[in-house]
Each structure stands twice: as C-alpha cells, then as structure tokens.
Motif scaffolding. Structure first.
Motif: not given
Ligand SMILES: Cc1cc2nc3c(=O)[nH]c(=O)nc-3n(C[C@H](O)[C@H](O)[C@H](O)COP(=O)(O)OP(=O)(O)OC[C@H]3O[C@@H](n4cnc5c(N)ncnc54)[C@H](O)[C@@H]3O)c2cc1C
Length: 453
Positions: A319-323, A278-281
């Motif tokens: 979906y925004e990947k959390g830390s 998954v993309y990690d910002r």
C-alpha cells in the motif's frame, strides 16, 4: 475455513470486508460495532445536524449488503484482546477466536480540558447518536459555545446555529483552523461565519463550565469574561481508539505502526483508518490521517493482505499512502486541501500541535525544506494556494474554484514535472487560476500524445 475478525464497522472495516469476501468466498467474516447502525458516513453526521439530510440518508450500507456478502455484523463492544492467542472478548461475555484481525476502531474526540466538564450539555461530536441527541438539545437551548479550530468545530457551530440557537465560536489563536488555513483563507471563512450570525471570539479559551445546582448555565473564559449557554461543544482534536491494545505487544506511537502491507509487528494483526500510522513517502515518516478516503484505501489494502496471511502466504499488496485529500463545505464555502500546504514553522499553527482535528493529516505538520515555495491569490470569496518543491507541486488549497480541484490533485499525486512552469506559477499573482488551467490543458495533451504513441 478461516475466520476474519474486523473490529470496526466504519469506512476501513467495511472496505476490508468487501475485499476479503471477494478473495475468500468460504471465509467467516465477523464485523463488530459498538454503535447500533449499519455502516454510515461519519462526516455525514454534520449534515444531519444542520438539517440538510435525515439520518437514514447517511447510511452507506444497507442490512441487505451484509446479507449478500455474508458478513456477520454484531452490535457489541469488544472489551479485551489477546493478540498472541488470537481471541477477542466481547461485552456480552462471548470469546471470539480469529485467524486474522483488523483493528479499525476509528478515533474519538479529545475530552474537554477545562474544569466542571462532566456537566450534562457539554458534548463532543463523534457519532450519529451525538448528532441525534444534539438535535433534541437544540430544541430547548437558547445559546451554545463551541470550542475548537478544525472541521468538526466549524460543523458544530454551523449546525447548531442552523437550529436557531445563538452560537458563540471560540478560537484559542488568532485565526480559524490554523494548522491548515493561512490568514487570508481564514478571513474568507470568517466573513461567512459572521454572515450566518455566529459570534466569533479569537484568543479565548474556557477556564471552567458554570453550573447552577448541577445544571450547565454558562462558561467562564480565561480572560474573565462569562458567556451564558446551555450547550458547550468541544472539538479540539481526536485520538485513535487504541484501548483494546493496552498491554498487547503491538507497536504503537500515536496510532498502530503498520508497514506498507497494513500489518502491525504481529503478523495476524492489521490496522487501518484512523487507528493506523502509515508510512508517508513524502515526509518519510509514519503519519496519522483522520480522513475518510484514507480509511477506505487502507481498509482495502489490509483486507487484501489479511487473506494472504490467513492462507499462509506473505502479504502481496504494497500500500502506498496517497497525499492527504479533503474536500469540505465550510459555512457554504467549498474547500479542497491536497497534499502538503502547511508548515509547522508557522507560529500560529503551533498551539494546535500534539493532536489532530478530523479531516486532517499529520503530513500537514511536517516542516518544509528550504526548497519549498508557495504562491497564493485571492479574488473575492475565491482563493488558491499552491506549494512547490523543486519543480513539482506538493500541495494545494482551494476555496471556491472547484474546477481546479481534480487537476491539482492529479498534478500533486502524480508528481508531474512542472519545472518549466515553476517561476511563472510563483509569480502569477491574479492569473494563477488561469495558469493552472492552462498547465492542466498542456499536461492533458501530453498524456494523450503518450497514450496514442
Ligand atoms: C463530524 C465529522 C466530520 C468529518 N469530516 C471529514 C472530512 O471532511 N473529510 C474527511 O476525509 N474525513 C472527515 N471525518 C473523518 C472520517 O469520518 C474518518 O476519518 C473515518 O470515518 C475513519 O474511518 P474508520 O473506519 O477508521 O473509523 P470510524 O468510521 O470511526 O469507525 C470506527 C468503528 O469502530 C467501532 N468501534 C470502536 N471501538 C469499538 C469496540 N471496542 N468494539 C466494537 N466496535 C468498536 C465503531 O462502532 C465504528 O463502527 C469527519 C468525521 C466526523 C465525525
């Protein structure tokens, strides 16, 4: 009526099913599992092994849950997938067509890398049945050798020792869980390991398992030393279960590459949990997380978007990947890891590169920019480490001090501007825990003020 097929009855699959049922009351939802249980807590198998809970207690969803949600749970292995014609072949000969598919097959232990590793008694630790079988073995065993640096290896060593079996714990490098812990943190855990009577060996690797007439009797190490044992536990990392995708036109790196909607390059195929990359910002890369909370969050997002796609709409949930976050008990020491605390420039962490241990994230292997600085303090069995980048906390690792876990998680996750405190944090020394508590109080007051105008 749409048919949603979920391969995997773990945290990701079941979380997706719950959301699908909420959004599509009429749908047929099939969940496949190659284990004969309703959903259980996979991290919980460690507590079964060390005798803290009976197996029934880690069951997370009862059969009544599946009935109430009208989920068709089938204990059968998927053996083939045609992602273009949209069907899955099962081990019982059934062919299941689907409208939308979720691949949530989890991850499996990397096989032992030494010779003679097919012997009975050489085990990995992935499933509830592994914990059950190991408990039976421990009744007859006299000694065990465990290899691996991460959480599963530690849990195996602790669990087996708790069963009264003399336990040797081998580390390839010079400290525990080198991808995550620094030397001082490793020392804190090491003290506990020794306190529990476990024999810890650094810089040791198994060359071969030894047998007498086909029966496991010990291991020979690369150093030449031999250790007699009846169990060898191998926990040197895991790999996503992607066998079903062999030959399918699905984009894969270490896991299935998914976009921010958990959709793969094939619009009707989603992936979530240990299988999804998954993309990690923060690191601006696609990452694997082998983490329970990530599997739940990803499963929910996938479920939401699968309903959109099944009904001919574009996926609507980004979906925004959390830390990454992990809270675990390591030999009685509470550990919380949040965000980015390790750096792959750390030489000791390098031998582990190339695979992930359970409870880990790829995010932990990304190199740090020159603007990243860490502060660390230890008081007895407690320690705290924080990592800052340009006025923001990007990660924290706490042993003990659990009252700071939620505040630190919030500060990292919400990227709270702490530029005014950065210098103080980095030079706080023994007052670091108090300073974090103080900052948290101030941030809380600011939030209250904003809320009440
Ligand atoms: C000992 C241990 C300790 C852990 N500790 C932690 C921890 O401290 N913190 C943390 O966050 N995470 C931890 N984890 C990791 C965590 O459990 C996983 O990240 C999480 O369970 C992933 O969920 P998932 O749904 O992706 O996969 P899983 O829970 O692995 O579920 C996969 C499902 O797929 C099914 N399946 C696989 N292949 C097939 C097939 N071909 N056909 C049909 N069904 C199939 C399986 O039966 C299973 O139901 C630990 C795991 C273990 C084993």
């Amino acid at each position: 009526m749409k048919h949603y097929l979920l391969i995997g009855n773990g945290a990701a699959g079941v979380s997706a099913a719950e959301v699908i049922r909420k959004r599509d009351a009429a749908a047929t939802i099939t969940i496949l599992s190659d284990e004969p249980y309703p959903m259980y807590s996979r991290p919980g198998i460690a507590y079964v092994l060390n005798g803290q809970v009976p197996p029934e207690q880690i069951i997370a969803r009862r059969p009544s849950f599946y009935q109430q949600h009208r989920l068709d749970l089938r204990f059968v292995r998927a053996v083939g997938l045609d992602a273009t014609r949209q069907y899955v072949d099962l081990a019982d000969g059934t062919r299941l067509p689907y409208d939308v598919l979720l691949l949530a097959t989890g991850a499996s232990a990397t096989p032992p890398p030494f010779t003679n590793s097919q012997l009975d008694g050489i085990i990995t630790f992935d499933k509830l049945d592994d914990a059950r079988q190991l408990l039976t073995r421990c009744r007859r065993a006299r000694a065990a050798v465990i290899v691996g640096g991460g959480i599963t290896a530690m849990e195996l060593a602790e669990g087996i020792a708790h069963q009264g079996v003399k336990t040797h714990f081998l580390q390839r490098g010079g400290r525990l869980w080198p991808r995550l812990l620094n030397q001082n943190e490793s020392d804190i855990i090491e003290r506990q390991i020794k306190h529990e009577g476990i024999h810890l060996h650094y810089h040791q690797e198994i060359e071969t398992a030894l047998d007498k007439r086909g029966k496991l009797v010990g291991v020979k190490l690369k150093s030449g030393q031999q250790i007699a044992c009846d169990i060898v536990g191998v926990a040197i990392g895991v790999k996503p279960n992607l066998g079903l995708l062999k030959g399918a036109p699905v984009q894969i790196q270490q896991g299935v590459l998914v976009g921010p909607t958990m959709q793969s390059n094939i619009p009707t195929l989603f992936a979530a949990g240990d299988t999804a990359q998954v993309y990690d910002r923060w690191t601006q890369a696609h990452c694997l997380d082998v983490l329970w909370p990530s599997a739940i969050a990803e499963g929910r997002a996938a479920g939401h978007n699968m309903v959109d796609v099944a009904h001919g709409r574009p996926p609507s949930r980004q979906y925004e990947k959390g830390s990454p976050f992990n809270a675990a008990l390591l030999f009685g020491v509470h550990m919380t890891a949040i965000g980015r605390i390790s750096d792959n420039q750390d030489k000791e962490a390098l031998p582990e590169a190339g695979y992930l241990s359970r409870g880990s994230s790829h995010v932990w292997t990304a190199p740090f920019a020159a603007t990243v600085h860490s502060a660390w303090d230890r008081q007895g069995p407690h320690s705290i480490r924080v990592t800052m980048d340009r006025g923001r906390l990007i990660g924290a690792l706490i042993l003990g001090y659990q009252e700071l876990a939620d505040p630190l998680r919030y500060l990292v996750e919400h990227e709270v501007d702490l530029a005014a405190y950065q210098q103080n944090i980095l030079t706080a020394g023994p007052t670091l825990p108090q300073l974090i508590a103080h900052i948290w109080k101030q941030v809380g007051q600011n939030m209250d003020r904003e809320k009440h105008g």
